[in-house]
Design a protein around this motif. Structure first.
Motif, mmCIF file in Angstrom:
data_model
loop_
_atom_site.group_PDB
_atom_site.id
_atom_site.type_symbol
_atom_site.label_atom_id
_atom_site.label_comp_id
_atom_site.label_asym_id
_atom_site.label_seq_id
_atom_site.Cartn_x
_atom_site.Cartn_y
_atom_site.Cartn_z
ATOM 1 N N MET A 186 48.800 33.719 37.085
ATOM 2 C CA MET A 186 48.203 33.527 35.756
ATOM 3 C C MET A 186 49.271 33.456 34.659
ATOM 4 N N ILE A 187 50.323 34.286 34.805
ATOM 5 C CA ILE A 187 51.409 34.326 33.815
ATOM 6 C C ILE A 187 52.257 33.066 33.888
ATOM 7 N N THR A 188 52.548 32.620 35.126
ATOM 8 C CA THR A 188 53.489 31.514 35.299
ATOM 9 C C THR A 188 52.859 30.132 35.152
ATOM 10 N N GLN A 189 51.592 29.996 35.525
ATOM 11 C CA GLN A 189 50.921 28.698 35.384
ATOM 12 C C GLN A 189 49.402 28.896 35.299
ATOM 13 N N THR A 190 48.692 27.806 35.096
ATOM 14 C CA THR A 190 47.244 27.900 34.855
ATOM 15 C C THR A 190 46.405 27.666 36.110
ATOM 16 N N LYS A 191 47.026 27.493 37.285
ATOM 17 C CA LYS A 191 46.264 27.170 38.502
ATOM 18 C C LYS A 191 45.900 28.408 39.323
ATOM 19 N N TRP A 192 45.709 29.532 38.643
ATOM 20 C CA TRP A 192 45.333 30.762 39.358
ATOM 21 C C TRP A 192 43.975 30.629 40.055
ATOM 22 N N PHE A 193 43.109 29.781 39.522
ATOM 23 C CA PHE A 193 41.777 29.604 40.133
ATOM 24 C C PHE A 193 41.871 28.972 41.524
#
Length: 330
Positions: A186-193
């Motif tokens: 989540m911190i490093t990029q938006t593809k946590w989902f």
């Protein structure tokens, strides 16, 4: 057909979607509260002591998280945009969400509660119930407390499961460890989902197999009278959820490692990989009795059953990671 159960399941889904689609903090809080009230009857459908205990644990933990989150919102009632918040309010909101997710050091309720519910309820708790708090947490980025939560969750999730014999408690500590990985992503990029989706698919398959054989403790694994295909599928599922290449569960960890390398978070990445190896140790312990047990049966399918197709599908899904890797290059 249990219409009450169907109604509560629909409510669980709708309230999560309500949280995701909200444009302010109050809307998110209302969605999560309604979600809590929909999930509690889903746990307490069996009228026994264990489900009542699990219900109270879940209610108290989620309520405390919601109270802290609401307190932070009301402290900040005049400034409703995430950009203008100060660090104290943002930290309080992160702590509220960490309690709801069962992240370390607020994790104590989760293994105890999970050891009192069955596999179907666990599956919903470890997958769908994580979506709304994680989405809310993703709007509170770049806070110092998140780094502490990531390190503690990966360490506690790895060490906590080492001395357990209950499969449900091991899966709870596994979930705590994976929450650390998702938050790091989540911190490093938006593809946590994407991580959450692949993790949810793997967990759903594992819970299906455990529920099918009614397995709740490690010593019950060796007594399962399974075909060779089921043994192999169960073993691959365990290795996949531990993040062992070339199985599907390695793909989200690969994405997380790559994003951490790009943002130069080397120390955090090293700690997380080392702790991931510890989790792999207790996954291996869960399958060692099954794999090393002598058996004269060498057929892939010992008998025809309705589960044959499902087990074969699970095997195919978990072995499909190289295909996704090849597709990503094009």
């Amino acid at each position: 057909m249990n219409y009450s159960k169907i109604m509560f399941m629909i409510m669980i889904m709708l309230t999560t979607l309500m949280t995701i689609s909200s444009t302010n903090w109050i809307g998110m809080w209302i969605g999560m509260e309604m979600n809590l009230m929909s999930f509690i009857p889903f746990i307490n459908k069996n009228k026994n002591l264990k489900s009542s205990r699990a219900m109270m644990m879940y209610f108290l933990a989620q309520s405390i998280g919601s109270i802290i989150f609401l307190f932070a919102i009301l402290m900040n009632s005049f400034i409703m945009t995430p950009i203008m918040m100060n660090e104290f309010i943002k930290t309080a909101m992160v702590i509220g969400m960490a309690i709801k997710l069962g992240m370390a050091p607020f994790h104590s309720w989760m293994p105890e509660m999970m050891s009192n519910i069955n596999w179907n309820e666990m599956m919903v708790l470890m997958t769908w119930q994580k979506v709304a708090p994680l989405y809310t947490l993703s709007n509170l980025m770049n806070n110092w407390s998140m780094y502490i939560l990531i390190i503690l969750s990966t360490i506690v999730g790895a060490i906590g499961g080492l001395n357990q014999t209950s499969m449900r408690k091991i899966m709870a500590y596994s979930s705590i460890n994976h929450m650390g990985w998702i938050t790091a992503m989540m911190i490093t990029q938006t593809k946590w989902f994407m991580y959450l989706l692949i993790y949810s698919i793997t967990v759903a398959m594992l819970c299906y197999m455990m529920n099918m054989h009614n397995t709740y403790f490690i010593n019950q694994v060796s007594t399962m009278n399974e075909s060779m295909t089921e043994k192999l599928t169960y073993s691959i599922l365990m290795l996949s959820i531990g993040g062992m290449p070339p199985f599907l569960g390695f793909l989200p960890k690969w994405m997380a490692i790559q994003s951490m390398i790009n943002t130069e978070m080397m120390i955090l990445m090293t700690i997380m990989i080392m702790m991931s190896l510890l989790t792999l140790f207790y996954y291996m312990r869960m399958i060692s009795s099954l794999m090393l047990m002598y058996s004269s049966m060498n057929k892939w399918m010992k008998y025809k059953s309705p589960n044959t197709m499902m087990v074969s599908l699970m095997l195919t899904i978990n072995m499909s990671m190289p295909i996704y890797s090849i597709m990503s290059f094009f």
